[in-house]
Scaffold this motif. Sequence first.
Motif, PDB file in Angstrom:
ATOM      1  N   PRO A 169       0.845  -1.200   0.000  1.00  0.00           N
ATOM      2  CA  PRO A 169       0.000   0.000   0.000  1.00  0.00           C
ATOM      3  C   PRO A 169       0.875   1.242   0.000  1.00  0.00           C
ATOM      4  O   PRO A 169       1.916   1.285   0.662  1.00  0.00           O
ATOM      5  N   PRO A 225       2.321   4.685   1.042  1.00  0.00           N
ATOM      6  CA  PRO A 225       2.312   5.430   2.295  1.00  0.00           C
ATOM      7  C   PRO A 225       2.097   6.931   2.075  1.00  0.00           C
ATOM      8  O   PRO A 225       2.228   7.428   0.949  1.00  0.00           O
ATOM      9  N   THR A 226       1.808   7.629   3.146  1.00  0.00           N
ATOM     10  CA  THR A 226       1.828   9.090   3.147  1.00  0.00           C
ATOM     11  C   THR A 226       3.257   9.539   3.419  1.00  0.00           C
ATOM     12  O   THR A 226       3.912   9.002   4.322  1.00  0.00           O
ATOM     13  N   TRP A 263       1.739   4.643   7.140  1.00  0.00           N
ATOM     14  CA  TRP A 263       0.523   3.960   6.741  1.00  0.00           C
ATOM     15  C   TRP A 263      -0.469   4.249   7.869  1.00  0.00           C
ATOM     16  O   TRP A 263      -0.570   3.500   8.848  1.00  0.00           O
ATOM     17  N   GLU A 301      -3.697   4.326   8.436  1.00  0.00           N
ATOM     18  CA  GLU A 301      -4.778   3.445   8.860  1.00  0.00           C
ATOM     19  C   GLU A 301      -4.264   2.221   9.614  1.00  0.00           C
ATOM     20  O   GLU A 301      -4.991   1.586  10.373  1.00  0.00           O
ATOM     21  N   HIS A 302      -2.999   1.895   9.407  1.00  0.00           N
ATOM     22  CA  HIS A 302      -2.389   0.756  10.093  1.00  0.00           C
ATOM     23  C   HIS A 302      -1.568   1.174  11.309  1.00  0.00           C
ATOM     24  O   HIS A 302      -1.051   0.311  12.022  1.00  0.00           O
ATOM     25  N   LEU A 327       2.443  -4.266   8.804  1.00  0.00           N
ATOM     26  CA  LEU A 327       1.074  -3.967   8.399  1.00  0.00           C
ATOM     27  C   LEU A 327       0.130  -5.097   8.778  1.00  0.00           C
ATOM     28  O   LEU A 327      -0.997  -4.856   9.244  1.00  0.00           O
TER      29      LEU A 327
END
Length: 306
Positions: A214, A216-217, A237, A239-240, A300
Amino acid sequence: MDTNQWQGAATRAELITKGHTPSEIRTALIGNTIRSLAPGIYASPALWNESMETRHGELSKATLRKLGGNYVLGAQSAAAVYGLPLWGVDPRVVHLVQPTNNSGTGSRNSKRIRIHRDARRTASLRIDGVLVSSPARAIVDLARRSSTASAVVTGDAALHRGLCTVTELLAELDVIAGFPGHPKARRAIAMMDARSESALESRSRVSMFDARLPLPTLQYEVLDAHGQFLARVDFAWVEHRVIGEADGVVKYKTDDVRSVLNREKYRADRIVEQGWRIVRWSSADLDTPRLVANRIRHALSQSRVA
Protein backbone atom coordinates in the motif's frame (compact mmCIF):
# COMPACT_ATOMS: atom_id res chain seq x y z
CA MET A 1 52.59 21.65 -11.25
CA ASP A 2 50.64 24.16 -9.15
CA THR A 3 47.12 22.70 -9.01
CA ASN A 4 45.88 25.72 -7.07
CA GLN A 5 45.69 27.53 -10.40
CA TRP A 6 42.73 25.45 -11.55
CA GLN A 7 39.70 23.75 -10.06
CA GLY A 8 37.53 20.93 -11.28
CA ALA A 9 38.57 19.09 -14.43
CA ALA A 10 40.84 20.23 -17.24
CA THR A 11 41.69 18.81 -20.62
CA ARG A 12 45.24 18.18 -21.72
CA ALA A 13 44.96 21.05 -24.22
CA GLU A 14 43.75 23.39 -21.47
CA LEU A 15 46.69 22.52 -19.22
CA ILE A 16 49.15 23.09 -22.06
CA THR A 17 47.47 26.43 -22.78
CA LYS A 18 48.04 27.36 -19.12
CA GLY A 19 51.76 26.79 -19.68
CA HIS A 20 52.24 23.22 -18.49
CA THR A 21 54.42 21.00 -20.66
CA PRO A 22 53.53 17.39 -21.58
CA SER A 23 56.45 16.30 -19.37
CA GLU A 24 55.01 18.20 -16.39
CA ILE A 25 51.61 16.60 -16.96
CA ARG A 26 53.14 13.09 -17.01
CA THR A 27 55.13 13.82 -13.85
CA ALA A 28 52.02 15.13 -12.08
CA LEU A 29 50.09 11.99 -13.02
CA ILE A 30 52.87 9.71 -11.76
CA GLY A 31 53.07 11.65 -8.50
CA ASN A 32 49.25 11.75 -8.07
CA THR A 33 49.34 15.55 -8.09
CA ILE A 34 46.56 15.22 -10.65
CA ARG A 35 44.49 12.20 -11.60
CA SER A 36 43.03 10.99 -14.85
CA LEU A 37 39.25 11.11 -15.18
CA ALA A 38 39.30 9.96 -18.80
CA PRO A 39 41.84 9.95 -21.64
CA GLY A 40 43.09 13.53 -21.94
CA ILE A 41 40.99 14.82 -19.01
CA TYR A 42 42.42 15.36 -15.55
CA ALA A 43 41.08 16.13 -12.08
CA SER A 44 42.60 18.44 -9.50
CA PRO A 45 43.13 16.97 -6.00
CA ALA A 46 40.22 19.04 -4.67
CA LEU A 47 37.86 17.51 -7.24
CA TRP A 48 38.91 13.97 -6.36
CA ASN A 49 37.59 14.51 -2.83
CA GLU A 50 34.20 15.70 -4.04
CA SER A 51 31.08 13.58 -4.54
CA MET A 52 30.66 11.21 -7.45
CA GLU A 53 28.06 13.57 -8.91
CA THR A 54 30.42 16.55 -8.79
CA ARG A 55 33.24 14.57 -10.43
CA HIS A 56 30.89 13.34 -13.15
CA GLY A 57 29.60 16.85 -13.80
CA GLU A 58 33.13 18.20 -14.19
CA LEU A 59 34.12 15.24 -16.38
CA SER A 60 31.08 15.87 -18.56
CA LYS A 61 31.82 19.57 -19.04
CA ALA A 62 35.48 18.86 -19.82
CA THR A 63 34.48 16.16 -22.33
CA LEU A 64 32.23 18.61 -24.12
CA ARG A 65 34.98 21.26 -24.20
CA LYS A 66 37.40 18.68 -25.56
CA LEU A 67 35.08 17.51 -28.34
CA GLY A 68 33.71 20.88 -29.38
CA GLY A 69 30.92 20.74 -31.94
CA ASN A 70 27.22 21.25 -31.34
CA TYR A 71 26.78 18.71 -28.57
CA VAL A 72 24.61 19.19 -25.48
CA LEU A 73 25.05 17.40 -22.15
CA GLY A 74 22.08 15.12 -21.54
CA ALA A 75 20.46 12.67 -19.13
CA GLN A 76 22.58 11.89 -16.03
CA SER A 77 25.45 14.06 -17.25
CA ALA A 78 23.15 17.08 -17.35
CA ALA A 79 21.66 16.12 -13.98
CA ALA A 80 25.13 16.03 -12.42
CA VAL A 81 25.86 19.55 -13.65
CA TYR A 82 22.65 20.69 -11.92
CA GLY A 83 23.95 19.13 -8.71
CA LEU A 84 21.32 16.40 -8.59
CA PRO A 85 21.96 13.01 -6.97
CA LEU A 86 22.68 10.01 -9.17
CA TRP A 87 22.17 6.38 -8.33
CA GLY A 88 22.71 3.20 -10.30
CA VAL A 89 24.40 4.86 -13.29
CA ASP A 90 27.96 4.57 -14.56
CA PRO A 91 29.77 7.83 -13.67
CA ARG A 92 32.58 7.05 -16.11
CA VAL A 93 30.27 7.43 -19.11
CA VAL A 94 29.32 10.88 -20.42
CA HIS A 95 25.98 11.28 -22.20
CA LEU A 96 25.81 13.81 -25.03
CA VAL A 97 22.94 14.91 -27.22
CA GLN A 98 23.63 15.71 -30.88
CA PRO A 99 20.82 17.77 -32.45
CA THR A 100 19.88 16.56 -35.91
CA ASN A 101 17.32 17.41 -38.59
CA ASN A 102 16.57 13.75 -39.20
CA SER A 103 13.40 12.37 -37.63
CA GLY A 104 13.57 10.08 -34.62
CA THR A 105 16.51 9.31 -32.39
CA GLY A 106 19.58 7.10 -32.35
CA SER A 107 22.87 6.73 -30.55
CA ARG A 108 26.57 6.10 -31.03
CA ASN A 109 28.41 4.42 -28.19
CA SER A 110 32.01 4.20 -27.10
CA LYS A 111 33.57 3.08 -23.84
CA ARG A 112 33.42 6.55 -22.30
CA ILE A 113 30.85 8.48 -24.33
CA ARG A 114 27.26 7.93 -25.45
CA ILE A 115 26.14 10.27 -28.23
CA HIS A 116 22.37 10.38 -28.71
CA ARG A 117 21.17 11.86 -32.00
CA ASP A 118 18.02 13.85 -31.36
CA ALA A 119 15.55 15.55 -33.72
CA ARG A 120 13.55 17.23 -30.94
CA ARG A 121 13.60 21.00 -30.66
CA THR A 122 16.58 21.83 -28.46
CA ALA A 123 15.79 22.54 -24.80
CA SER A 124 19.03 23.59 -23.16
CA LEU A 125 20.77 26.09 -20.92
CA ARG A 126 24.35 27.35 -21.03
CA ILE A 127 26.20 26.57 -17.80
CA ASP A 128 29.93 27.19 -17.30
CA GLY A 129 30.30 27.75 -21.02
CA VAL A 130 28.68 24.48 -22.19
CA LEU A 131 25.14 23.61 -23.29
CA VAL A 132 23.17 21.44 -20.87
CA SER A 133 19.75 19.86 -21.43
CA SER A 134 16.96 21.49 -19.43
CA PRO A 135 16.23 19.74 -16.12
CA ALA A 136 12.92 18.31 -17.33
CA ARG A 137 14.40 16.92 -20.55
CA ALA A 138 17.41 15.50 -18.72
CA ILE A 139 15.14 13.67 -16.26
CA VAL A 140 12.90 12.26 -18.99
CA ASP A 141 15.90 11.06 -21.02
CA LEU A 142 17.41 9.48 -17.91
CA ALA A 143 14.07 7.80 -17.18
CA ARG A 144 13.82 6.18 -20.60
CA ARG A 145 17.37 4.81 -20.58
CA SER A 146 18.00 3.84 -16.93
CA SER A 147 16.34 1.88 -14.16
CA THR A 148 13.19 3.19 -12.50
CA ALA A 149 15.08 3.67 -9.23
CA SER A 150 17.80 5.70 -10.96
CA ALA A 151 15.21 7.96 -12.57
CA VAL A 152 13.12 8.43 -9.44
CA VAL A 153 16.13 9.29 -7.27
CA THR A 154 17.17 12.09 -9.63
CA GLY A 155 13.65 13.14 -10.60
CA ASP A 156 12.46 13.44 -7.00
CA ALA A 157 15.42 15.69 -6.20
CA ALA A 158 14.77 17.90 -9.23
CA LEU A 159 11.15 18.36 -8.20
CA HIS A 160 12.06 18.89 -4.54
CA ARG A 161 14.57 21.62 -5.43
CA GLY A 162 12.20 23.32 -7.86
CA LEU A 163 14.40 22.74 -10.91
CA CYS A 164 11.39 21.50 -12.86
CA THR A 165 7.70 20.74 -12.38
CA VAL A 166 5.55 17.69 -13.02
CA THR A 167 3.85 19.64 -15.81
CA GLU A 168 7.21 20.19 -17.51
CA LEU A 169 8.09 16.51 -17.15
CA LEU A 170 4.77 15.47 -18.69
CA ALA A 171 5.29 17.92 -21.55
CA GLU A 172 8.70 16.39 -22.30
CA LEU A 173 7.15 12.94 -22.02
CA ASP A 174 4.56 13.85 -24.66
CA VAL A 175 7.37 14.90 -27.03
CA ILE A 176 8.89 11.39 -26.95
CA ALA A 177 5.61 9.51 -27.49
CA GLY A 178 6.47 6.54 -29.69
CA PHE A 179 10.20 6.81 -28.97
CA PRO A 180 12.10 3.86 -27.45
CA GLY A 181 11.78 3.91 -23.66
CA HIS A 182 8.60 6.01 -23.55
CA PRO A 183 6.57 3.51 -21.46
CA LYS A 184 9.51 3.10 -19.09
CA ALA A 185 9.83 6.86 -18.65
CA ARG A 186 6.08 7.26 -18.15
CA ARG A 187 6.14 4.71 -15.32
CA ALA A 188 9.07 6.41 -13.59
CA ILE A 189 7.62 9.91 -13.88
CA ALA A 190 4.32 8.72 -12.40
CA MET A 191 6.27 7.69 -9.28
CA MET A 192 8.25 10.93 -8.81
CA ASP A 193 7.33 13.06 -5.81
CA ALA A 194 8.69 16.44 -4.70
CA ARG A 195 8.16 15.50 -1.05
CA SER A 196 10.99 12.97 -1.11
CA GLU A 197 14.00 14.32 0.78
CA SER A 198 16.77 11.82 0.02
CA ALA A 199 17.91 9.23 -2.48
CA LEU A 200 17.25 6.54 0.11
CA GLU A 201 13.63 7.64 0.48
CA SER A 202 13.21 7.62 -3.29
CA ARG A 203 14.70 4.15 -3.64
CA SER A 204 12.51 2.96 -0.79
CA ARG A 205 9.35 4.10 -2.57
CA VAL A 206 10.34 2.26 -5.74
CA SER A 207 10.93 -0.87 -3.66
CA MET A 208 7.49 -0.50 -2.07
CA PHE A 209 5.87 -0.01 -5.47
CA ASP A 210 7.60 -3.06 -6.92
CA ALA A 211 6.50 -5.14 -3.92
CA ARG A 212 2.91 -3.90 -4.39
CA LEU A 213 2.69 -2.54 -0.87
CA PRO A 214 0.00 0.00 0.00
CA LEU A 215 1.28 3.48 -0.82
CA PRO A 216 2.31 5.43 2.30
CA THR A 217 1.83 9.09 3.15
CA LEU A 218 5.12 10.96 2.81
CA GLN A 219 6.56 13.35 5.42
CA TYR A 220 3.70 12.63 7.81
CA GLU A 221 3.40 14.68 11.00
CA VAL A 222 2.80 12.56 14.09
CA LEU A 223 0.79 14.22 16.87
CA ASP A 224 0.30 13.22 20.49
CA ALA A 225 -3.06 12.65 22.20
CA HIS A 226 -3.42 16.39 22.72
CA GLY A 227 -2.75 17.27 19.11
CA GLN A 228 0.79 18.47 19.79
CA PHE A 229 3.50 17.87 17.20
CA LEU A 230 5.83 14.96 17.98
CA ALA A 231 7.72 14.20 14.79
CA ARG A 232 7.74 14.28 11.01
CA VAL A 233 8.39 10.82 9.62
CA ASP A 234 9.45 9.60 6.18
CA PHE A 235 6.52 7.25 5.56
CA ALA A 236 3.26 6.50 7.33
CA TRP A 237 0.52 3.96 6.74
CA VAL A 238 -1.91 5.93 8.85
CA GLU A 239 -4.78 3.44 8.86
CA HIS A 240 -2.39 0.76 10.09
CA ARG A 241 -0.55 2.99 12.58
CA VAL A 242 2.76 1.96 10.97
CA ILE A 243 5.67 4.29 10.34
CA GLY A 244 8.63 3.72 8.01
CA GLU A 245 11.98 5.44 8.53
CA ALA A 246 14.77 5.31 5.96
CA ASP A 247 17.90 5.95 8.03
CA GLY A 248 20.73 7.63 6.16
CA VAL A 249 24.14 8.71 7.42
CA VAL A 250 23.93 12.45 6.68
CA LYS A 251 22.79 13.41 10.17
CA TYR A 252 25.85 11.76 11.70
CA LYS A 253 28.30 13.92 9.75
CA THR A 254 27.81 17.09 11.76
CA ASP A 255 26.43 15.94 15.11
CA ASP A 256 27.88 13.88 17.93
CA VAL A 257 26.76 10.29 17.29
CA ARG A 258 25.75 9.65 20.90
CA SER A 259 23.62 12.81 20.95
CA VAL A 260 21.92 11.83 17.70
CA LEU A 261 21.18 8.32 18.95
CA ASN A 262 19.77 9.66 22.22
CA ARG A 263 17.50 12.08 20.37
CA GLU A 264 16.37 9.36 18.00
CA LYS A 265 15.55 7.01 20.89
CA TYR A 266 13.56 9.68 22.71
CA ARG A 267 11.70 10.52 19.50
CA ALA A 268 10.93 6.86 18.76
CA ASP A 269 9.73 6.21 22.32
CA ARG A 270 7.30 9.11 22.12
CA ILE A 271 5.94 7.86 18.78
CA VAL A 272 5.49 4.28 20.04
CA GLU A 273 3.66 5.63 23.11
CA GLN A 274 1.00 6.93 20.73
CA GLY A 275 0.35 3.42 19.41
CA TRP A 276 2.52 3.43 16.30
CA ARG A 277 4.80 0.65 15.07
CA ILE A 278 8.11 1.76 13.57
CA VAL A 279 10.00 -0.05 10.79
CA ARG A 280 13.53 1.21 10.17
CA TRP A 281 15.92 0.35 7.39
CA SER A 282 19.23 1.45 5.91
CA SER A 283 20.62 1.63 2.41
CA ALA A 284 22.32 -1.73 2.99
CA ASP A 285 18.96 -3.27 3.95
CA LEU A 286 17.43 -1.95 0.75
CA ASP A 287 20.16 -3.65 -1.27
CA THR A 288 18.78 -7.03 -0.15
CA PRO A 289 15.80 -7.84 -2.38
CA ARG A 290 12.44 -7.91 -0.57
CA LEU A 291 13.99 -7.51 2.89
CA VAL A 292 12.51 -4.08 3.61
CA ALA A 293 9.23 -4.86 1.85
CA ASN A 294 8.80 -8.00 3.94
CA ARG A 295 9.45 -6.06 7.16
CA ILE A 296 6.85 -3.48 6.22
CA ARG A 297 4.34 -6.11 5.13
CA HIS A 298 4.79 -7.94 8.44
CA ALA A 299 4.20 -4.72 10.41
CA LEU A 300 1.07 -3.97 8.40
CA SER A 301 -0.27 -7.47 8.96
CA GLN A 302 0.43 -7.24 12.70
CA SER A 303 -1.51 -4.00 12.92
CA ARG A 304 -4.51 -5.71 11.35
CA VAL A 305 -4.23 -8.53 13.87
CA ALA A 306 -4.09 -6.00 16.69
